[in-house]
Design an enzyme around this catalytic site. Structure first.
Site: not given
Ligand SMILES: NC(=O)c1ccc[n+]([C@@H]2O[C@H](COP(=O)([O-])OP(=O)(O)OC[C@H]3O[C@@H](n4cnc5c(N)ncnc54)[C@H](O)[C@@H]3O)[C@@H](O)[C@H]2O)c1
Ligand SMILES: O=c1ccn([C@@H]2O[C@H](COP(=O)(O)OP(=O)(O)O[C@H]3O[C@H](CO)[C@@H](O)[C@H](O)[C@H]3O)[C@@H](O)[C@H]2O)c(=O)[nH]1
Length: 431
Positions: A158, A257-258, A267
């Site tokens: 997260r 559950l908030r 995401c």
């Molecule tokens: N953000 C999260 O909390 C989270 C958590 C779990 C999974 N994911 C998933 O992980 C993936 C990445 O998400 P993110 O939030 O880190 O993305 P992001 O947008 O923060 O970062 C992506 C990076 O890739 C770079 N990039 C773009 N095109 C490129 C290329 N051709 N070669 C090399 N680098 C390149 C960009 O410059 C950027 O720095 C997504 O599929 C997302 O759904 C995100």
């Molecule tokens: O009880 C809750 C918990 C969360 N939120 C909201 O839900 C959103 C997402 O929060 P959180 O899940 O904590 O952060 P993310 O970074 O978006 O993480 C989610 O999305 C990621 C990207 O896929 C996953 O990797 C994580 O497991 C998943 O929790 C935010 O707007 C929070 O304010 C609520 O409203 N009520």
């Protein structure tokens, strides 16, 4: 091990720093030169608690960054941590993943041994096998399972607690079709396996689906508590007392559950929409997931409706507290503050806003230049007829006398963080 990470955003940077901390040699490839420069200077391109310390320790030593895919020639495992944004119909846009796979494929033949390519991005079932694998084969002239391994290892961190989540995950999911790829993943995560973190060893499509199911379940759980909370509010019942009680049932659990203004971020909105689109593409209409989205979309409107009950904000100064989609991040992607600010501007309000994170503030300034952004809560509240609390930054919990600076007395709390007290017309969203 020698590990390459393609993409250095919220996931790629966190994973790179944490894997360097596990003792691996990590090289990060990103197309953004400023990101690469920052990383090599030991600076984090994103706000994430704990990341600066890890970069301080490992950048320039076991962790470095480059814009050149050729630098991946010496690695054993390469993670693709590239964005998978939504198309207009909610389906995922795999263009960046495809571009990254193409660039990687062009250097794959130069990598010695049996490299394993791991899709870390969130992708719909079949993407690794049907999209990424064929591109890698075409560009490299190599064969999956013979010359290189292909795996899916979805990420569950997260934002705001990404480092902690990566270092102490509830589970690891390894989607593979061959033993060598599986062994490579086990070697990458050896310190966590030693800590007995549960590992799900499964197929590529199952691993991809587990990620969507996880997010869909959590998002739907929040929408369900929001729906229950909306009913609670109608009956003057405190939804948080109800949530605490039902959370004691082990089958329900107290987490997520908030209730309040709903889920945002990069995401949940994108991933639930992608799953809905993927289901529809196969002729299945996922009504419950669509309802979860609909409930979520309505919460900001409910917040604005509550404000309307107390103040006509046209021409009035209104304070918005919180711009990031959640605390401890600079990320404003799909922040609930966006529909709130849009609604206020539509009503003709004079919007002032504050977020403790400068990156979040600057991102919102770009989107809403007409809003006035202030450096702390007090001047933001000062002279405003009402305040809307959108993000649960801990410092907002400490606000008290600052609300006396309002010209009015209305506080609409979307996150159950402000103390209700005499002298304030306080409206909680679901309590
Ligand atoms: N953000 C999260 O909390 C989270 C958590 C779990 C999974 N994911 C998933 O992980 C993936 C990445 O998400 P993110 O939030 O880190 O993305 P992001 O947008 O923060 O970062 C992506 C990076 O890739 C770079 N990039 C773009 N095109 C490129 C290329 N051709 N070669 C090399 N680098 C390149 C960009 O410059 C950027 O720095 C997504 O599929 C997302 O759904 C995100
Ligand atoms: O009880 C809750 C918990 C969360 N939120 C909201 O839900 C959103 C997402 O929060 P959180 O899940 O904590 O952060 P993310 O970074 O978006 O993480 C989610 O999305 C990621 C990207 O896929 C996953 O990797 C994580 O497991 C998943 O929790 C935010 O707007 C929070 O304010 C609520 O409203 N009520």
């Amino acid at each position: 091990m020698k590990i390459g990470i393609v993409g250095s955003g919220y996931v790629g940077t966190t994973v790179a720093a944490c894997l360097a901390d596990f003792g691996h040699d990590v090289i990060n490839v990103d197309v953004d030169e400023s990101v690469v420069r920052q990383l090599n200077d030991g600076e984090s391109p994103i706000t994430e608690p704990g990341l600066d310390g890890l970069l301080d320790r490992h950048a320039g030593e076991s962790l470095w960054a480059t814009t050149d895919y050729d630098d991946l020639a010496n690695v054993d495992v390469i993670f693709l941590a590239l964005p998978t944004p939504a198309n207009d119909d909610g389906s995922i846009d795999t263009a960046v993943v495809e571009a990254g796979a193409g660039s990687l494929g062009a250097v794959l033949a130069d990598v010695e041994g049996y490299p394993t390519v791991v899709v870390k991005s969130t992708v719909v079932p079949g993407t690794t096998e049907d999209v990424v694998g064929p591109i890698l084969e075409r560009e490299s002239g190599l064969r999956v399972g013979t010359d290189f391994g292909l795996a899916t290892n979805p990420e569950f961190l997260r934002e705001g607690s990404a480092v902690e989540d990566f270092q102490h995950p509830d589970k690891l999911v390894f989607g593979t079709t061959d033993d060598r790829a599986l062994e490579a993943l086990e070697a990458v995560y050896a310190p966590l396996l030693d800590d007995d973190v549960p590992v799900v060893r499964t197929g590529l499509r199952e691993a991809e689906m587990i990620k969507y199911a996880n997010n869909a379940f959590l998002a739907a759980k929040i929408s369900l508590i929001n729906e229950l909370g909306n009913i609670c509010k109608e009956y003057d019942v405190d939804a948080y007392e109800v949530a605490d009680a039902i959370g004691l049932d082990a089958r329900i659990g107290g987490a997520f559950l908030r209730s309040g203004v709903g889920w945002g971020g990069s995401c949940f909105p994108k991933d639930v929409a992608a799953l809905v689109a993927a289901a529809r593409e196969r002729g299945y209409d996922p009504e419950l997931l669509q309802a979860a989205i609909d409930v979520n979309d309505r919460q900001p409107q409910r917040m604005l409706d509550l404000l309307d009950r107390h103040v006509d904000v046209e021409g009035e100064r209104v304070a918005v507290l919180g711009l990031a989609f959640k605390p401890h991040t600079d990320d404003v992607r799909n922040s609930r503050a966006i529909p709130i600010i849009e609604g206020l501007l539509e009503r003709g309000a004079d919007v002032v806003a504050y977020d403790p994170n400068r990156g979040a503030t600057e991102a919102m300034r770009e989107r809403f230049p007409e809003v006035e952004y202030l450096a702390s809560a007090s001047p933001t509240l000062s002279g405003a007829s009402a305040a809307l609390v959108v993000t649960d930054w801990p410092e907002f919990a400490d606000l008290d006398l600052e609300f006396d600076l309002l010209s009015g007395d209305v506080v609409v709390d979307g996150r159950r963080i402000v103390e209700r007290r005499e002298g304030l017309t306080y409206e909680g969203l679901t309590w």
